[in-house]
Motif scaffolding. Sequence first.
Motif, PDB file in Angstrom:
ATOM      1  N   ASN A  43       0.801  -1.212   0.000  1.00  0.00           N
ATOM      2  CA  ASN A  43       0.000   0.000   0.000  1.00  0.00           C
ATOM      3  C   ASN A  43       0.838   1.268   0.000  1.00  0.00           C
ATOM      4  OD1 ASN A  43      -2.974  -0.693  -0.004  1.00  0.00           O
ATOM      5  ND2 ASN A  43      -2.120  -2.152   1.438  1.00  0.00           N
ATOM      6  N   ALA A  44       2.043   1.212   0.534  1.00  0.00           N
ATOM      7  CA  ALA A  44       2.924   2.376   0.458  1.00  0.00           C
ATOM      8  C   ALA A  44       3.297   2.649  -1.000  1.00  0.00           C
ATOM      9  CB  ALA A  44       4.174   2.155   1.302  1.00  0.00           C
ATOM     10  N   PHE A  45       3.688   1.614  -1.728  1.00  0.00           N
ATOM     11  CA  PHE A  45       4.040   1.792  -3.135  1.00  0.00           C
ATOM     12  C   PHE A  45       2.813   2.139  -3.984  1.00  0.00           C
ATOM     13  CE2 PHE A  45       7.812  -0.752  -1.905  1.00  0.00           C
ATOM     14  CZ  PHE A  45       8.783   0.164  -2.297  1.00  0.00           C
ATOM     15  N   THR A  46       1.690   1.498  -3.706  1.00  0.00           N
ATOM     16  CA  THR A  46       0.465   1.805  -4.446  1.00  0.00           C
ATOM     17  C   THR A  46       0.036   3.246  -4.196  1.00  0.00           C
ATOM     18  OG1 THR A  46      -0.231  -0.508  -4.334  1.00  0.00           O
ATOM     19  CG2 THR A  46      -1.922   1.097  -4.877  1.00  0.00           C
ATOM     20  N   LEU A  47       0.177   3.704  -2.962  1.00  0.00           N
ATOM     21  CA  LEU A  47      -0.177   5.086  -2.644  1.00  0.00           C
ATOM     22  C   LEU A  47       0.694   6.056  -3.441  1.00  0.00           C
ATOM     23  CD1 LEU A  47      -1.870   7.056  -0.967  1.00  0.00           C
ATOM     24  CD2 LEU A  47      -0.146   6.871   0.834  1.00  0.00           C
ATOM     25  N   ILE A  48       1.979   5.774  -3.532  1.00  0.00           N
ATOM     26  CA  ILE A  48       2.875   6.638  -4.305  1.00  0.00           C
ATOM     27  C   ILE A  48       2.436   6.679  -5.775  1.00  0.00           C
ATOM     28  CG2 ILE A  48       5.232   6.863  -5.215  1.00  0.00           C
ATOM     29  CD1 ILE A  48       6.148   5.732  -2.421  1.00  0.00           C
ATOM     30  N   LEU A  49       2.187   5.517  -6.360  1.00  0.00           N
ATOM     31  CA  LEU A  49       1.755   5.473  -7.763  1.00  0.00           C
ATOM     32  C   LEU A  49       0.421   6.181  -7.960  1.00  0.00           C
ATOM     33  CD1 LEU A  49       2.768   1.805  -8.619  1.00  0.00           C
ATOM     34  CD2 LEU A  49       3.839   3.894  -9.483  1.00  0.00           C
ATOM     35  N   SER A  50      -0.489   5.990  -7.034  1.00  0.00           N
ATOM     36  CA  SER A  50      -1.793   6.632  -7.111  1.00  0.00           C
ATOM     37  C   SER A  50      -1.673   8.149  -7.015  1.00  0.00           C
ATOM     38  CB  SER A  50      -2.702   6.090  -6.004  1.00  0.00           C
ATOM     39  OG  SER A  50      -3.989   6.626  -6.110  1.00  0.00           O
ATOM     40  N   LEU A  51      -0.805   8.613  -6.132  1.00  0.00           N
ATOM     41  CA  LEU A  51      -0.589  10.054  -6.003  1.00  0.00           C
ATOM     42  C   LEU A  51       0.059  10.631  -7.258  1.00  0.00           C
ATOM     43  CD1 LEU A  51       0.524  10.258  -2.262  1.00  0.00           C
ATOM     44  CD2 LEU A  51      -1.625  11.105  -3.249  1.00  0.00           C
ATOM     45  N   VAL A  52       0.936   9.860  -7.896  1.00  0.00           N
ATOM     46  CA  VAL A  52       1.534  10.307  -9.162  1.00  0.00           C
ATOM     47  C   VAL A  52       0.446  10.446 -10.223  1.00  0.00           C
ATOM     48  CG1 VAL A  52       3.077   9.634 -11.059  1.00  0.00           C
ATOM     49  CG2 VAL A  52       3.834   9.420  -8.680  1.00  0.00           C
ATOM     50  N   ILE A  53      -0.453   9.483 -10.292  1.00  0.00           N
ATOM     51  CA  ILE A  53      -1.546   9.557 -11.264  1.00  0.00           C
ATOM     52  C   ILE A  53      -2.430  10.770 -10.977  1.00  0.00           C
ATOM     53  CG2 ILE A  53      -3.671   8.421 -12.052  1.00  0.00           C
ATOM     54  CD1 ILE A  53      -2.107   5.740 -11.767  1.00  0.00           C
ATOM     55  N   LEU A  54      -2.740  11.017  -9.716  1.00  0.00           N
ATOM     56  CA  LEU A  54      -3.532  12.207  -9.371  1.00  0.00           C
ATOM     57  C   LEU A  54      -2.780  13.489  -9.721  1.00  0.00           C
ATOM     58  CD1 LEU A  54      -5.151  11.158  -5.984  1.00  0.00           C
ATOM     59  CD2 LEU A  54      -6.335  11.603  -8.146  1.00  0.00           C
ATOM     60  N   PHE A  55      -1.488  13.508  -9.455  1.00  0.00           N
ATOM     61  CA  PHE A  55      -0.671  14.668  -9.819  1.00  0.00           C
ATOM     62  C   PHE A  55      -0.764  14.918 -11.322  1.00  0.00           C
ATOM     63  CE2 PHE A  55       3.406  16.153 -11.519  1.00  0.00           C
ATOM     64  CZ  PHE A  55       3.467  17.419 -10.934  1.00  0.00           C
ATOM     65  N   PHE A  56      -0.589  13.859 -12.120  1.00  0.00           N
ATOM     66  CA  PHE A  56      -0.684  13.994 -13.570  1.00  0.00           C
ATOM     67  C   PHE A  56      -2.087  14.433 -13.994  1.00  0.00           C
ATOM     68  CE2 PHE A  56       2.950  10.791 -14.533  1.00  0.00           C
ATOM     69  CZ  PHE A  56       3.890  11.811 -14.439  1.00  0.00           C
ATOM     70  N   LYS A  57      -3.094  13.930 -13.319  1.00  0.00           N
ATOM     71  CA  LYS A  57      -4.475  14.302 -13.648  1.00  0.00           C
ATOM     72  C   LYS A  57      -4.635  15.820 -13.552  1.00  0.00           C
ATOM     73  CE  LYS A  57      -8.887  13.473 -14.417  1.00  0.00           C
ATOM     74  NZ  LYS A  57      -9.336  13.121 -15.749  1.00  0.00           N
ATOM     75  N   PHE A  58      -4.076  16.406 -12.509  1.00  0.00           N
ATOM     76  CA  PHE A  58      -4.172  17.863 -12.348  1.00  0.00           C
ATOM     77  C   PHE A  58      -3.183  18.595 -13.264  1.00  0.00           C
ATOM     78  CE2 PHE A  58      -6.139  16.473  -8.378  1.00  0.00           C
ATOM     79  CZ  PHE A  58      -7.302  17.224  -8.435  1.00  0.00           C
ATOM     80  N   LYS A  59      -1.978  18.075 -13.397  1.00  0.00           N
ATOM     81  CA  LYS A  59      -0.960  18.722 -14.221  1.00  0.00           C
ATOM     82  C   LYS A  59      -1.375  18.801 -15.679  1.00  0.00           C
ATOM     83  CE  LYS A  59       3.821  18.529 -15.676  1.00  0.00           C
ATOM     84  NZ  LYS A  59       5.142  17.998 -15.482  1.00  0.00           N
ATOM     85  N   TYR A  60      -1.958  17.736 -16.194  1.00  0.00           N
ATOM     86  CA  TYR A  60      -2.316  17.677 -17.613  1.00  0.00           C
ATOM     87  C   TYR A  60      -3.774  18.040 -17.856  1.00  0.00           C
ATOM     88  CZ  TYR A  60       2.154  15.266 -17.902  1.00  0.00           C
ATOM     89  OH  TYR A  60       3.482  14.931 -17.803  1.00  0.00           O
ATOM     90  N   ARG A  61      -4.414  18.640 -16.864  1.00  0.00           N
ATOM     91  CA  ARG A  61      -5.834  18.990 -16.984  1.00  0.00           C
ATOM     92  C   ARG A  61      -6.086  19.866 -18.206  1.00  0.00           C
ATOM     93  NH1 ARG A  61      -9.136  21.360 -12.013  1.00  0.00           N
ATOM     94  NH2 ARG A  61      -8.858  19.220 -11.380  1.00  0.00           N
ATOM     95  N   LYS A  62      -5.260  20.879 -18.435  1.00  0.00           N
ATOM     96  CA  LYS A  62      -5.493  21.815 -19.548  1.00  0.00           C
ATOM     97  C   LYS A  62      -5.293  21.166 -20.915  1.00  0.00           C
ATOM     98  CE  LYS A  62      -4.461  26.005 -17.035  1.00  0.00           C
ATOM     99  NZ  LYS A  62      -5.791  26.453 -16.728  1.00  0.00           N
ATOM    100  N   THR A  63      -4.436  20.128 -20.975  1.00  0.00           N
ATOM    101  CA  THR A  63      -4.224  19.466 -22.256  1.00  0.00           C
ATOM    102  C   THR A  63      -5.232  18.357 -22.494  1.00  0.00           C
ATOM    103  OG1 THR A  63      -2.612  17.924 -21.321  1.00  0.00           O
ATOM    104  CG2 THR A  63      -1.758  19.963 -22.280  1.00  0.00           C
ATOM    105  N   SER A  64      -6.009  17.998 -21.454  1.00  0.00           N
ATOM    106  CA  SER A  64      -7.027  16.977 -21.616  1.00  0.00           C
ATOM    107  C   SER A  64      -8.305  17.607 -22.142  1.00  0.00           C
ATOM    108  CB  SER A  64      -7.304  16.274 -20.270  1.00  0.00           C
ATOM    109  OG  SER A  64      -6.147  15.664 -19.798  1.00  0.00           O
ATOM    110  N   HIS A  65      -8.891  17.001 -23.152  1.00  0.00           N
ATOM    111  CA  HIS A  65     -10.124  17.541 -23.727  1.00  0.00           C
ATOM    112  C   HIS A  65     -11.292  16.679 -23.354  1.00  0.00           C
ATOM    113  CE1 HIS A  65      -6.873  19.186 -26.175  1.00  0.00           C
ATOM    114  NE2 HIS A  65      -7.662  20.231 -26.306  1.00  0.00           N
TER     115      HIS A  65
END
Length: 85
Positions: free
Chosen positions: A63-85
């Motif tokens: 769960n520690a590693f899964t949490l890190i990966l999940s947080l990376v995905i959430l980070f990308f979700k917000f980071k790439y929000r403007k490029t997502s249509h």
Amino acid sequence: METLGYLAGILTTIAFVPQVLQIYKTKSAKDVSLAMFLIFTTGVFMWLVYGIKANAFPVIAANAFTLILSLVILFFKFKYRKTSH
């Protein structure tokens, strides 16, 4: 039995690696459900806390590693929000 826990943890954790790589490669997370990942990340965090309290290393590690990966995905979700249509 602990080996089964480690194997399950490894498989469920590495399952997120292709998603992280795909989002990074395409610079798009438009197909990732924000609500699902927020709920999922909260659940993973709770499993991590449970593992710590129960002193269950396979649960903690997975769960520690899964949490890190999940947080990376959430980070990308917000980071790439403007490029997502």
